[in-house]
Design a protein around this motif. Structure first.
Motif, short mmCIF file in Angstrom:
data_model
loop_
_atom_site.label_atom_id
_atom_site.label_comp_id
_atom_site.label_asym_id
_atom_site.label_seq_id
_atom_site.Cartn_x
_atom_site.Cartn_y
_atom_site.Cartn_z
N ALA A 34 -0.52 8.42 11.01
CA ALA A 34 -1.12 8.19 12.32
C ALA A 34 -2.14 9.30 12.56
O ALA A 34 -1.80 10.48 12.50
CB ALA A 34 -0.06 8.19 13.40
N LEU A 35 -3.36 8.92 12.81
CA LEU A 35 -4.46 9.88 12.87
C LEU A 35 -5.07 9.93 14.26
O LEU A 35 -5.37 8.89 14.86
CB LEU A 35 -5.56 9.51 11.85
CG LEU A 35 -6.86 10.31 11.92
CD1 LEU A 35 -6.61 11.76 11.51
CD2 LEU A 35 -7.93 9.68 11.04
N VAL A 58 -6.72 1.09 5.65
CA VAL A 58 -6.96 1.59 7.00
C VAL A 58 -6.69 0.46 7.98
O VAL A 58 -7.21 -0.66 7.81
CB VAL A 58 -8.40 2.10 7.17
CG1 VAL A 58 -8.62 2.61 8.60
CG2 VAL A 58 -8.69 3.22 6.18
N VAL A 59 -5.89 0.73 9.00
CA VAL A 59 -5.59 -0.25 10.05
C VAL A 59 -6.35 0.16 11.30
O VAL A 59 -6.09 1.22 11.88
CB VAL A 59 -4.08 -0.34 10.33
CG1 VAL A 59 -3.81 -1.31 11.47
CG2 VAL A 59 -3.33 -0.77 9.07
N LEU A 60 -7.30 -0.68 11.72
CA LEU A 60 -8.11 -0.40 12.90
C LEU A 60 -7.79 -1.40 14.00
O LEU A 60 -7.46 -2.56 13.72
CB LEU A 60 -9.61 -0.50 12.56
CG LEU A 60 -10.15 0.47 11.52
CD1 LEU A 60 -11.59 0.12 11.19
CD2 LEU A 60 -10.05 1.90 12.01
N THR A 68 -1.64 0.68 22.45
CA THR A 68 -1.69 -0.16 21.24
C THR A 68 -1.16 0.56 20.01
O THR A 68 -1.15 -0.02 18.92
CB THR A 68 -3.14 -0.61 20.98
OG1 THR A 68 -3.96 0.56 20.79
CG2 THR A 68 -3.68 -1.43 22.13
N ALA A 69 -0.71 1.81 20.16
CA ALA A 69 -0.29 2.60 19.00
C ALA A 69 0.89 1.96 18.29
O ALA A 69 0.92 1.87 17.05
CB ALA A 69 0.06 4.02 19.44
N ALA A 93 0.85 -1.19 0.00
CA ALA A 93 0.00 0.00 0.00
C ALA A 93 0.88 1.24 0.00
O ALA A 93 1.92 1.28 0.69
CB ALA A 93 -0.92 0.01 1.22
N ASP A 94 0.49 2.23 -0.78
CA ASP A 94 1.26 3.48 -0.80
C ASP A 94 0.99 4.33 0.43
O ASP A 94 1.90 4.92 1.00
CB ASP A 94 0.92 4.28 -2.07
CG ASP A 94 1.43 3.60 -3.32
OD1 ASP A 94 2.47 2.91 -3.23
OD2 ASP A 94 0.81 3.75 -4.38
N ILE A 95 -0.28 4.43 0.82
CA ILE A 95 -0.65 5.24 1.98
C ILE A 95 -1.49 4.39 2.92
O ILE A 95 -2.54 3.86 2.53
CB ILE A 95 -1.44 6.50 1.57
CG1 ILE A 95 -0.64 7.33 0.56
CG2 ILE A 95 -1.80 7.34 2.78
CD1 ILE A 95 -1.37 8.55 0.05
N VAL A 96 -1.04 4.24 4.15
CA VAL A 96 -1.75 3.46 5.17
C VAL A 96 -2.15 4.40 6.29
O VAL A 96 -1.32 5.16 6.81
CB VAL A 96 -0.88 2.31 5.72
CG1 VAL A 96 -1.67 1.48 6.73
CG2 VAL A 96 -0.37 1.43 4.59
N LEU A 97 -3.42 4.35 6.67
CA LEU A 97 -3.94 5.22 7.73
C LEU A 97 -4.15 4.40 8.99
O LEU A 97 -4.77 3.32 8.96
CB LEU A 97 -5.27 5.84 7.29
CG LEU A 97 -5.95 6.77 8.30
CD1 LEU A 97 -5.11 8.03 8.52
CD2 LEU A 97 -7.35 7.14 7.84
N VAL A 98 -3.65 4.92 10.11
CA VAL A 98 -3.77 4.23 11.40
C VAL A 98 -4.44 5.18 12.39
O VAL A 98 -3.78 6.06 12.97
CB VAL A 98 -2.40 3.79 11.94
CG1 VAL A 98 -2.59 2.97 13.22
CG2 VAL A 98 -1.64 3.01 10.91
#
Length: 684
Positions: free
Chosen positions: A43-44, A101-103, A22-23, A10-15
């Motif tokens: 990191a959001l 997206v990583v949840l 757990t970060a 993936a080019d852009i991964v959102l966390v």
């Protein structure tokens, strides 16, 4: 299946982060999936307005991000403000073009995993892949196990498992569970079909398990040191996986950590990926929670209240006075007060989800507001000492397609602001009021002063605006993902929604074609006017304007020879022809018409030669004009003249008079003129 059908880095991964504990685990998972050279991990932190608690969270997470940055890992921290965590995540996904997206989910408590509305909303709505990580008591793992079934979702999970195995340097095992009635080669074939052409599949261990139940067979072979990676189909299959016979037991009973991973349905070619990102950016789909909230809000604002009644009365009074005073500023004040936005948006919501109760209640509320405005504006019109029809009233009495455009834009912003909580609702209220309150008050004032054509035109504008606003709002809600829900085993609401939308589209189309579109009426007027003005044999209809009222005023501009206008007999004849044309229009349009004709003097061909001759004789006098010729040169004229020069005029004077004649003729003929003078010396 080919390698191209499986997900790549993936080019852009959102966390999204909320818990500092757990970060690190979530960011490491994201780094495992991100491209090693071009990848970026965001990191959001979503801010909901709780400044104190959020500040503490940010202060704890910032040092973690700095550690990644110092280690030259592509991790950045951003903070956004949103009305909900899910909405903030989805907006960043759309705006940043996120691929994955990583949840994170909480650890099992008493054997159960709390899924939560955030994970449900994002997994059901996100236009990209979603990876859901359920932590365990032991945050570390030694093996990665991927259940196999030959499906594309299992291939996705295998690819993710292989990437993580490479990143963490852990062994990866593909496991297939089948009952004892099947042959060994069948299960082995399923594993090989799933892993076929996946880069790195040679490092994967193949394991076949025999068990009557897939979940029990899988869980019997794993322990708290094993990470399970399970694929699911994303949005359309989320409920089936989440509450079905496989994913939920795995999430609840697996002793080690679990990852659920999905992919978007779009093809992963370069063009497909670009189009997917573009569609995602242009489509801020509402989450299921937001959709339910929108319907609940529609139900709350569908009924009339005391506040609605009072505000509607005040808005009607202000708008009526503003129309009578011909004051745009006062009318704007009425727009700020009018409360018609709420029931109209509720009406559109009811149409979108097929809720007839919402449609009925909000429709009655709109009718109540209209009656209030009509009664008060009519009363003000009766009590007003003046019966003058102001320009502001006339503007509302002459509807056009442009007015319909204003109404459509009003409906768009009204619905969008209602669905997107970050936009002030006052903007939507003003937009709706701009398209509704002044026209309905114009109807009341027109009836009060006895100007029925004005009232009819304003009512036509009002109805067109109402229908346009509702259809535009429905279009926005449909675009944002709001859909009718299935009632038990029937599709009643879908049919109701489709029928109502079809009816309103038909109404709007009929209004545009027959009434609102000025092209139809004006084409009829122009045809009749051309026939009525045929007696003007040397005249030409340039344009005309319509001022609707009782009677209808037609202001026509006619280009006619200046020579005819200078003749008194001709002018009298023209006046008679104007009166005859006025009567013809009245008969043809079946309403009283006042025709005003503006005569535009012009020089026809014969007139031009007369003017040229007169001007040349006047300019070069006492010399005599022998002859002249006129030649067209594009937009300009070349006039060649021969003059019999007298002794009283020198060549310098001839040159000066030539320049003067050019200037005067250019003005008279309304086009550039070049004058060439030849001298005839045969004269005295």
């Amino acid at each position: 299946m080919t390698e191209e059908s499986t997900p790549h880095y993936a080019d852009i991964v959102l966390v999204p982060l909320a818990n500092p504990e757990t970060a690190t685990s979530l960011i490491d998972l994201a780094l495992a999936i991100a491209h090693p050279e071009e990848g970026r991990v965001i990191a959001l932190i979503v801010s909901l307005g709780d400044t104190e608690n959020e500040s503490e969270t940010i202060e704890e997470i910032e040092p973690l991000i700095e550690n990644y940055t110092e280690s030259e890992k592509p991790v950045e921290l951003i903070t956004v403000k949103a009305t909900s965590v899910a909405r903030g995540i989805l907006d960043v996904v759309r705006e940043q073009g996120v691929d994955l997206v990583v949840l994170g989910l909480s650890k099992p408590s008493n054997g159960h995993v709390m899924i939560g509305t955030i994970a449900e909303s994002v997994a059901a709505t996100a236009p990209c892949g979603v990876l859901i990580y359920r932590a365990a008591r032991n945050l570390d793992f030694k093996h990665i196990i991927v259940p196999m079934d030959g499906s594309e979702d299992a291939r996705i999970a295998a690819r993710v498992g292989i990437l993580m195995g490479q990143y963490y340097d852990k062994p990866v095992e593909a496991m297939y569970v089948q009952d004892s009635s099947r042959e060994y080669w069948e299960g082995r074939g399923r594993i090989e079909a799933t892993l076929h052409d996946i880069p790195g599949q040679q490092m994967v261990k193949r394991t076949l398990v025999t068990a009557s139940n897939a979940v029990n067979g899988l869980l019997a072979r794993v322990d708290d040191d094993d990470l399970l990676v399970v694929g699911f189909s994303g949005r359309s299959e989320w409920q089936r996986w989440l509450y079905g016979d496989f994913s939920l037991p795995i999430l609840n009973r697996a002793p080690g950590p679990v990852i659920l991973t999905s992919r978007p349905a779009e093809p992963e070619t370069v063009a497909g990926d670009y189009l997917s990102r573009l569609r995602g950016w242009l489509n801020p789909t509402l989450t299921p929670v937001e959709q339910d909230d929108l319907v609940r809000q529609g139900a709350q604002t569908a009924s009339a209240t005391l506040d609605f009644t009072v505000l509607m009365m005040v808005a009607a009074v202000i708008a009526s006075l503003g129309l009578l005073l011909n004051s745009g500023a006062v009318i704007i004040g009425a727009m700020l007060v009018a409360p018609l936005m709420s029931p109209l948006i509720s009406f559109a919501t009811g149409i979108t989800v097929g809720r007839m109760d919402l449609v009925q209640r909000s429709g009655l509320t709109v009718v109540e507001g209209v009656l209030i405005a009509l009664l008060l504006s009519g009363l003000i019109g009766v009590l007003s000492p003046s019966n003058i029809i102001t320009d502001e009233m006339v503007n509302r009495g002459n509807p056009s397609v442009l007015d319909m455009g204003v109404a459509l834009a009003s409906g768009l912003i009204g619905a969008y602001a209602t669905a997107r909580k970050d936009i002030p609702a006052a903007l939507a209220g003003v937009a709706i009021a701009a398209a509704l309150v002044p026209p309905i008050c114009t109807v009341g004032l027109g009836i009060a002063v006895g100007n029925l054509p004005l009232a009819r035109g304003a009512s036509l504008l009002f109805v067109t605006n109402i229908v346009s606003i509702i259809l535009a709002a429905w279009g926005v809600f449909f675009w944002l993902g709001l859909r009718p829900r299935v009632v038990e085993t029937s599709r009643t609401r879908q049919y109701v929604s489709a029928a109502l939308v079809t009816i309103f589209i038909g109404i709007l189309g009929s209004l545009v074609v027959r009434e609102v579109n000025p092209a139809n009426f004006e084409a009829n007027v122009e045809e009749t006017l051309q026939q009525a003005l045929e007696p003007f044999s040397q005249g030409e209809l340039v344009n005309f304007d319509l001022v609707r009222g009782d009677p209808l005023r037609v202001i026509a501009t006619v280009r006619i020879s200046s020579a005819l206008l200078e003749n008194e007999i001709t002018r009298a004849t023209l006046q008679e022809e104007i009166e005859a044309a006025e009567q013809s229009l009245t008969n043809a349009l079946d309403q009283q018409v006042i025709l005003e004709v503006v005569m535009q003097p012009t020089l026809l061909v014969d007139d031009s030669r007369v003017v040229i001759s007169q001007q040349l004789n006047s300019t070069f006098s006492p010399s005599r004009l022998v002859r002249f010729d006129v030649e067209e040169q594009g937009e300009s004229l070349l006039i060649t003249t021969v003059i019999q020069l007298t002794r009283q005029m020198s060549m310098v004077q001839v040159q000066q008079k030539t320049l003067t004649a050019e200037t005067v003729l250019s003005s008279l003929l309304e086009r550039p003129v070049s004058l060439a003078v030849e001298i005839d010396y045969s004269g005295p």
